[in-house]
Design a protein around this motif. Sequence first.
Motif, PDB file in Angstrom:
ATOM      1  N   ASP A 211      -1.292   1.625 -10.924  1.00 46.87           N
ATOM      2  CA  ASP A 211      -1.560   2.220 -12.237  1.00 46.87           C
ATOM      3  C   ASP A 211      -2.862   1.643 -12.780  1.00 46.87           C
ATOM      4  O   ASP A 211      -2.910   0.469 -13.162  1.00 46.87           O
ATOM      5  N   PRO A 212      -3.939   2.431 -12.837  1.00 40.41           N
ATOM      6  CA  PRO A 212      -5.236   1.898 -13.274  1.00 40.41           C
ATOM      7  C   PRO A 212      -5.219   1.301 -14.673  1.00 40.41           C
ATOM      8  O   PRO A 212      -5.872   0.274 -14.923  1.00 40.41           O
ATOM      9  N   GLU A 213      -4.485   1.905 -15.598  1.00 36.64           N
ATOM     10  CA  GLU A 213      -4.467   1.392 -16.968  1.00 36.64           C
ATOM     11  C   GLU A 213      -3.733   0.059 -17.045  1.00 36.64           C
ATOM     12  O   GLU A 213      -4.196  -0.886 -17.698  1.00 36.64           O
ATOM     13  N   VAL A 214      -2.582  -0.038 -16.368  1.00 32.98           N
ATOM     14  CA  VAL A 214      -1.837  -1.291 -16.376  1.00 32.98           C
ATOM     15  C   VAL A 214      -2.633  -2.370 -15.640  1.00 32.98           C
ATOM     16  O   VAL A 214      -2.698  -3.528 -16.079  1.00 32.98           O
ATOM     17  N   GLY A 220      -7.772  -7.564 -16.722  1.00 29.87           N
ATOM     18  CA  GLY A 220      -8.986  -7.685 -17.514  1.00 29.87           C
ATOM     19  C   GLY A 220     -10.233  -7.171 -16.825  1.00 29.87           C
ATOM     20  O   GLY A 220     -11.346  -7.405 -17.291  1.00 29.87           O
ATOM     21  N   VAL A 221     -10.077  -6.463 -15.705  1.00 29.63           N
ATOM     22  CA  VAL A 221     -11.194  -5.863 -14.983  1.00 29.63           C
ATOM     23  C   VAL A 221     -10.782  -4.456 -14.571  1.00 29.63           C
ATOM     24  O   VAL A 221      -9.591  -4.162 -14.428  1.00 29.63           O
ATOM     25  N   PRO A 222     -11.755  -3.563 -14.350  1.00 32.58           N
ATOM     26  CA  PRO A 222     -11.400  -2.194 -13.947  1.00 32.58           C
ATOM     27  C   PRO A 222     -10.723  -2.156 -12.585  1.00 32.58           C
ATOM     28  O   PRO A 222     -10.869  -3.063 -11.759  1.00 32.58           O
ATOM     29  N   HIS A 223      -9.992  -1.079 -12.364  1.00 31.66           N
ATOM     30  CA  HIS A 223      -9.322  -0.856 -11.086  1.00 31.66           C
ATOM     31  C   HIS A 223     -10.155   0.126 -10.275  1.00 31.66           C
ATOM     32  O   HIS A 223     -10.406   1.246 -10.719  1.00 31.66           O
ATOM     33  N   GLN A 313     -20.112 -13.063  -9.611  1.00 33.48           N
ATOM     34  CA  GLN A 313     -21.216 -12.149  -9.899  1.00 33.48           C
ATOM     35  C   GLN A 313     -20.837 -11.105 -10.945  1.00 33.48           C
ATOM     36  O   GLN A 313     -19.676 -10.729 -11.076  1.00 33.48           O
ATOM     37  N   LEU A 314     -21.842 -10.651 -11.673  1.00 33.13           N
ATOM     38  CA  LEU A 314     -21.635  -9.651 -12.717  1.00 33.13           C
ATOM     39  C   LEU A 314     -20.998  -8.391 -12.133  1.00 33.13           C
ATOM     40  O   LEU A 314     -21.517  -7.785 -11.203  1.00 33.13           O
ATOM     41  N   GLY A 315     -19.858  -8.009 -12.695  1.00 36.15           N
ATOM     42  CA  GLY A 315     -19.168  -6.814 -12.242  1.00 36.15           C
ATOM     43  C   GLY A 315     -18.600  -6.922 -10.846  1.00 36.15           C
ATOM     44  O   GLY A 315     -18.102  -5.933 -10.299  1.00 36.15           O
ATOM     45  N   GLN A 316     -18.683  -8.104 -10.240  1.00 36.76           N
ATOM     46  CA  GLN A 316     -18.205  -8.315  -8.867  1.00 36.76           C
ATOM     47  C   GLN A 316     -18.725  -7.214  -7.936  1.00 36.76           C
ATOM     48  O   GLN A 316     -18.002  -6.642  -7.127  1.00 36.76           O
ATOM     49  N   ALA A 412     -16.228  -5.205  -5.299  1.00 35.11           N
ATOM     50  CA  ALA A 412     -14.968  -5.914  -5.129  1.00 35.11           C
ATOM     51  C   ALA A 412     -13.829  -5.067  -5.680  1.00 35.11           C
ATOM     52  O   ALA A 412     -13.990  -4.367  -6.684  1.00 35.11           O
ATOM     53  N   SER A 413     -12.699  -5.126  -5.017  1.00 34.24           N
ATOM     54  CA  SER A 413     -11.548  -4.342  -5.469  1.00 34.24           C
ATOM     55  C   SER A 413     -10.284  -5.089  -5.067  1.00 34.24           C
ATOM     56  O   SER A 413     -10.339  -6.110  -4.379  1.00 34.24           O
TER      57      SER A 413
END
Length: 484
Positions: A211-214, A220-223, A313-316, A412-413
């Motif tokens: 779930d991207p929102e959860v 604390g970072v985007p999915h 790194q910024l934004g990984q 990164a993911s």
Amino acid sequence: MTVPADPWPDGECDLLIVGGGSAGLPAAIFAARRGARVLLVDHADRLGVSLWVATGQMSAAGTRLQRERGIADTPDLHFEDVMRISRGTANPGLVRRAVDHAAATFDWLMDEGFEPLPEHPVTGFGHEPYCLPRYYWGREGGISVKDVLVPIVERLERDGAVAVRLNHAVTALTTAADGAVTGAVLRGPDGTAREVRAQAVLLACGGYAGDPEVFAARNGVPHYNAAPWPWSRGAGLALGESVGGYARGIENLFCNFGTLFDTDVFPARQAGRIEHFPERRQPWEIYVNAAGRRFVREDIDSVDAREMALFQQLGQRYWIVLDHRMLREAPPIVQDWTREQVATAFERGGPAFLTADSLAGLAARAGIDAEGLEQSVAGFNYGVATGKDFFGRAHHPLPIAEPPFHAIRMQASAVSSTVGLAVDDELRVIRRDGTPIANLYAAGEILGSSQTMGQAACGGMMVTPAMTFGRLLGDHMIPLEPRR
């Protein structure tokens, strides 16, 4: 659709298991074999949960297979390795319980028909290696594990020992006046709610990476990655919190060393696998961050060092930078792609495959700092000419000098959940003061990868602990008084 009748006329079971995956399936098997009335519920339409998409990595020390192959290994060595690789960040109590019983779990799985790859065990693959070969995969990854566990549960269901309810969501846990969990409210595929009473409830319903929102709220970072099991939506974590439990593990958030997504619409599927393991392909290119700066020695042999460097790194996010001569002469950097396929990707263009006639133009296309990139390339070229790379890199056969210049964007993911439900060493869900919530247990990814792996990727320390904890809980750790 026909809704199955309640599993037992009195609406009660001995053990309610929420989630039919790596932990829930063994728990159901062993609880049923001790005579318990087991109700296994999952809101997906099939058993197996994330085993359908997981790599299925397992690790265990002291297995029968190791002994047959002359490998002397112990749970103590396994424990030391996990704590070393995680830099002491894994939960020692849970790791200790997992590794002490991992061999029995793996031997049982093999007895039931699991077949590891013929060259296994090995020291590792894709993660920081163990000191000894104790790492196992099946030919089809997680599906190889699923294909062993699911048929056993299906046989138990046919025998009336386990009741399985798919397409059923647990909407609430029920509690007594003293806070003890007494059962749950289920919502079936027809939308009807019904209450089931149970002596104990095991939450084994996975994490929240589907779930991207959860995911964004918890981490604390985007999915970015669409690979996780889509039904892993964090429902079990929320259920545990609703009766007094709490989430932990955010301090152990970490990242992999980047995934190739040729899109700006996320979550996304990877477009290909970059070969950034120097033991298999020495790097010709350089890696730069959003400031255009190199941030890691590209040929360092530690997976963990590369991952932690990217984590800062910024934004990984980073870019793999090369020139046209490297494109012609270097081994293809995308696994299973020919040199021509890589060249075609640059010609076609896209968010991840960028080309320009100058370094400044490449920086503009990538959205990174042009001055930083030019200085990084100049510094790298100095190292090529003199043999004295600023980062100590040893492999640098060509300078970055011949236009056009190219960059591959890496992001990164994550495919698993770092944050999880807090439990004690008995796998009882606990409150912030450390007291257990009576009759409520948790196992599997719902605990969070942060507990059995820490702030690192410890090979096999998610699937094997999940199966082990499920086996132990079903076999004896959950106190039950089976009634038939």
